[in-house]
Every structure is written in C-alpha cells, then in structure tokens.
Scaffold this motif. Structure first.
Motif, PDB file in Angstrom:
ATOM      1  N   SER A   1       0.842  -1.189   0.000  1.00 18.91           N
ATOM      2  CA  SER A   1       0.000   0.000   0.000  1.00 18.91           C
ATOM      3  C   SER A   1       0.876   1.237   0.000  1.00 18.91           C
ATOM      4  O   SER A   1       1.902   1.263   0.674  1.00 18.91           O
ATOM      5  N   CYS A   2       0.452   2.240  -0.748  1.00 16.62           N
ATOM      6  CA  CYS A   2       1.157   3.507  -0.802  1.00 16.62           C
ATOM      7  C   CYS A   2       0.160   4.656  -0.680  1.00 16.62           C
ATOM      8  O   CYS A   2      -1.007   4.516  -1.064  1.00 16.62           O
ATOM      9  N   ILE A   3       0.641   5.788  -0.156  1.00 14.74           N
ATOM     10  CA  ILE A   3      -0.223   6.938   0.069  1.00 14.74           C
ATOM     11  C   ILE A   3       0.521   8.198  -0.341  1.00 14.74           C
ATOM     12  O   ILE A   3       1.728   8.338  -0.121  1.00 14.74           O
ATOM     13  N   SER A   4      -0.214   9.121  -0.945  1.00 13.93           N
ATOM     14  CA  SER A   4       0.402  10.346  -1.448  1.00 13.93           C
ATOM     15  C   SER A   4       0.753  11.297  -0.298  1.00 13.93           C
ATOM     16  O   SER A   4       0.345  11.101   0.856  1.00 13.93           O
TER      17      SER A   4
ATOM     18  N   THR B   1      -4.475   6.796  -2.554  1.00 15.21           N
ATOM     19  CA  THR B   1      -3.929   5.584  -1.958  1.00 15.21           C
ATOM     20  C   THR B   1      -3.936   4.468  -3.001  1.00 15.21           C
ATOM     21  O   THR B   1      -4.740   4.476  -3.945  1.00 15.21           O
ATOM     22  N   TYR B   2      -3.064   3.525  -2.788  1.00 12.57           N
ATOM     23  CA  TYR B   2      -2.978   2.335  -3.639  1.00 12.57           C
ATOM     24  C   TYR B   2      -2.907   1.118  -2.732  1.00 12.57           C
ATOM     25  O   TYR B   2      -2.245   1.137  -1.689  1.00 12.57           O
ATOM     26  N   TYR B   3      -3.600   0.065  -3.138  1.00 12.99           N
ATOM     27  CA  TYR B   3      -3.535  -1.215  -2.444  1.00 12.99           C
ATOM     28  C   TYR B   3      -3.311  -2.307  -3.474  1.00 12.99           C
ATOM     29  O   TYR B   3      -3.942  -2.300  -4.541  1.00 12.99           O
ATOM     30  N   SER B   4      -2.470  -3.249  -3.151  1.00 16.41           N
ATOM     31  CA  SER B   4      -2.321  -4.400  -4.032  1.00 16.41           C
ATOM     32  C   SER B   4      -3.612  -5.212  -3.994  1.00 16.41           C
ATOM     33  O   SER B   4      -4.384  -5.153  -3.021  1.00 16.41           O
ATOM     34  N   ASP B   5      -3.853  -5.964  -5.029  1.00 19.95           N
ATOM     35  CA  ASP B   5      -5.083  -6.749  -5.107  1.00 19.95           C
ATOM     36  C   ASP B   5      -5.218  -7.720  -3.935  1.00 19.95           C
ATOM     37  O   ASP B   5      -6.321  -8.004  -3.477  1.00 19.95           O
ATOM     38  N   SER B   6      -4.088  -8.221  -3.462  1.00 16.72           N
ATOM     39  CA  SER B   6      -4.133  -9.234  -2.409  1.00 16.72           C
ATOM     40  C   SER B   6      -4.569  -8.685  -1.052  1.00 16.72           C
ATOM     41  O   SER B   6      -4.965  -9.463  -0.179  1.00 16.72           O
ATOM     42  N   VAL B   7      -4.505  -7.360  -0.863  1.00 15.71           N
ATOM     43  CA  VAL B   7      -4.867  -6.796   0.440  1.00 15.71           C
ATOM     44  C   VAL B   7      -6.047  -5.834   0.356  1.00 15.71           C
ATOM     45  O   VAL B   7      -6.553  -5.383   1.391  1.00 15.71           O
TER      46      VAL B   7
ATOM     47  N   ASN C   1      -6.504  -6.234   8.660  1.00 14.35           N
ATOM     48  CA  ASN C   1      -7.598  -7.058   9.178  1.00 14.35           C
ATOM     49  C   ASN C   1      -7.721  -8.341   8.358  1.00 14.35           C
ATOM     50  O   ASN C   1      -7.188  -8.437   7.248  1.00 14.35           O
ATOM     51  N   SER C   2      -8.431  -9.304   8.904  1.00  8.36           N
ATOM     52  CA  SER C   2      -8.677 -10.578   8.220  1.00  8.36           C
ATOM     53  C   SER C   2      -7.384 -11.175   7.679  1.00  8.36           C
ATOM     54  O   SER C   2      -7.308 -11.591   6.523  1.00  8.36           O
ATOM     55  N   LEU C   3      -6.394 -11.224   8.511  1.00  9.78           N
ATOM     56  CA  LEU C   3      -5.080 -11.707   8.080  1.00  9.78           C
ATOM     57  C   LEU C   3      -5.122 -13.195   7.765  1.00  9.78           C
ATOM     58  O   LEU C   3      -5.867 -13.969   8.389  1.00  9.78           O
ATOM     59  N   ASN C   4      -4.337 -13.586   6.789  1.00 11.23           N
ATOM     60  CA  ASN C   4      -4.193 -14.988   6.440  1.00 11.23           C
ATOM     61  C   ASN C   4      -2.714 -15.337   6.269  1.00 11.23           C
ATOM     62  O   ASN C   4      -1.849 -14.449   6.303  1.00 11.23           O
ATOM     63  N   ALA C   5      -2.446 -16.595   6.080  1.00 12.13           N
ATOM     64  CA  ALA C   5      -1.056 -17.066   6.036  1.00 12.13           C
ATOM     65  C   ALA C   5      -0.246 -16.398   4.935  1.00 12.13           C
ATOM     66  O   ALA C   5       0.966 -16.206   5.079  1.00 12.13           O
ATOM     67  N   GLU C   6      -0.910 -16.028   3.849  1.00 10.54           N
ATOM     68  CA  GLU C   6      -0.208 -15.382   2.727  1.00 10.54           C
ATOM     69  C   GLU C   6       0.260 -13.960   3.062  1.00 10.54           C
ATOM     70  O   GLU C   6       1.040 -13.382   2.314  1.00 10.54           O
ATOM     71  N   ASP C   7      -0.195 -13.435   4.175  1.00 10.43           N
ATOM     72  CA  ASP C   7       0.238 -12.106   4.613  1.00 10.43           C
ATOM     73  C   ASP C   7       1.532 -12.166   5.416  1.00 10.43           C
ATOM     74  O   ASP C   7       2.080 -11.121   5.788  1.00 10.43           O
ATOM     75  N   THR C   8       2.006 -13.343   5.695  1.00 12.05           N
ATOM     76  CA  THR C   8       3.239 -13.504   6.461  1.00 12.05           C
ATOM     77  C   THR C   8       4.437 -12.940   5.705  1.00 12.05           C
ATOM     78  O   THR C   8       4.573 -13.170   4.499  1.00 12.05           O
ATOM     79  N   GLY C   9       5.284 -12.228   6.429  1.00 15.04           N
ATOM     80  CA  GLY C   9       6.484 -11.674   5.812  1.00 15.04           C
ATOM     81  C   GLY C   9       7.052 -10.542   6.649  1.00 15.04           C
ATOM     82  O   GLY C   9       6.507 -10.197   7.701  1.00 15.04           O
ATOM     83  N   VAL C  10       8.135  -9.975   6.155  1.00 19.78           N
ATOM     84  CA  VAL C  10       8.710  -8.786   6.778  1.00 19.78           C
ATOM     85  C   VAL C  10       8.103  -7.564   6.091  1.00 19.78           C
ATOM     86  O   VAL C  10       8.136  -7.460   4.867  1.00 19.78           O
TER      87      VAL C  10
END
Length: 128
Positions: A49-52, A58-64, A84-93
């Motif tokens: 996600s990015c914000i001006s 704002t921008y959000y990737s499709d996955s989030v 919110n509604s976190l899932n395993a694919e959200d794991t990372g740094v």
C-alpha cells in the motif's frame, strides 16, 4: 537522511488483526509519498500500500484490497497500516518506505518500488 522505524509486527492467528506503525525522524514526512512493502521468504519485495503526500491518493495491491487500510499522522510523523482478516499469505517482513523525489503516482511507487528510504522491517507471522 530520513530514518524510518517500524513497529507493531508479531504473531497473529488467521482472521486476526494487527496495526503497523512507522515513525520518521531526521525530517518531516509532509512532502513524502509513503508506503508499506512486504517480503515473504524466497519472494521479491512487493508493494502492499502507498499513500500520497497529502493523503488524497492511496494504492492497495489486489491481495490486500478491502482488508488493509493505510493512513498517516502528520503531527506525529507516523505512517500506519491497519491489517484485518489476516491470512497465512500475509506472512512476511513489512517495510516502511518513503519517496521524496518525484513519482508519477502512488501506484508507480508501489508497483515499481520507487523508494528513496527504507525502514529496517518488522516481522508479521500469521499462523495458528
């Protein structure tokens, strides 16, 4: 030199929520585009996600999209990511990022990783 420090990561169960924070020092964030990127093991760093600079775009990737919300607090030089509604694919740094030079759009910053300054990252692990 802008310094970015993330916090708020941790271990959360699937379906849970976390809020990441990124505090800046060494300069004002007012004129920067800001963003959150993440890197999963064995994968490239991707823009989440990015914000001006004024917060109007704002921008959000499709996955989030629909689950994450980016916001910024000008008074406290802080960037947030509500997850919110976190899932395993959200794991990372998760890395906080800033762009002080010209960038065409928030999408450009996130998709093309047009970043001038990076934070050190905070680990998010979604697991039961």
């Amino acid at each position: 030199q802008l310094q970015l420090v993330e916090s708020g990561g941790g271990l959360v169960q699937p379906g849970g929520s976390l809020r990441l924070s990124c505090v800046a020092s060494g300069g004002s964030l007012d004129y920067y585009y800001l963003g959150w990127f993440r890197q999963a093991p064995g994968k490239e760093r991707e823009g989440v996600s990015c914000i001006s600079s004024r917060g109007a775009s704002t921008y959000y990737s499709d996955s989030v999209k629909g689950r994450f919300t980016v916001s910024r607090d000008y008074a406290n030089h802080t960037l947030y990511l509500q997850m919110n509604s976190l899932n395993a694919e959200d794991t990372g740094v998760y890395f906080c990022a800033a762009r002080g030079r010209f960038v065409a759009s928030v999408q450009s910053m996130c998709v093309s990783r047009q970043v001038d300054d990076w934070g050190q990252g905070t680990q998010v692990t979604v697991s039961s």
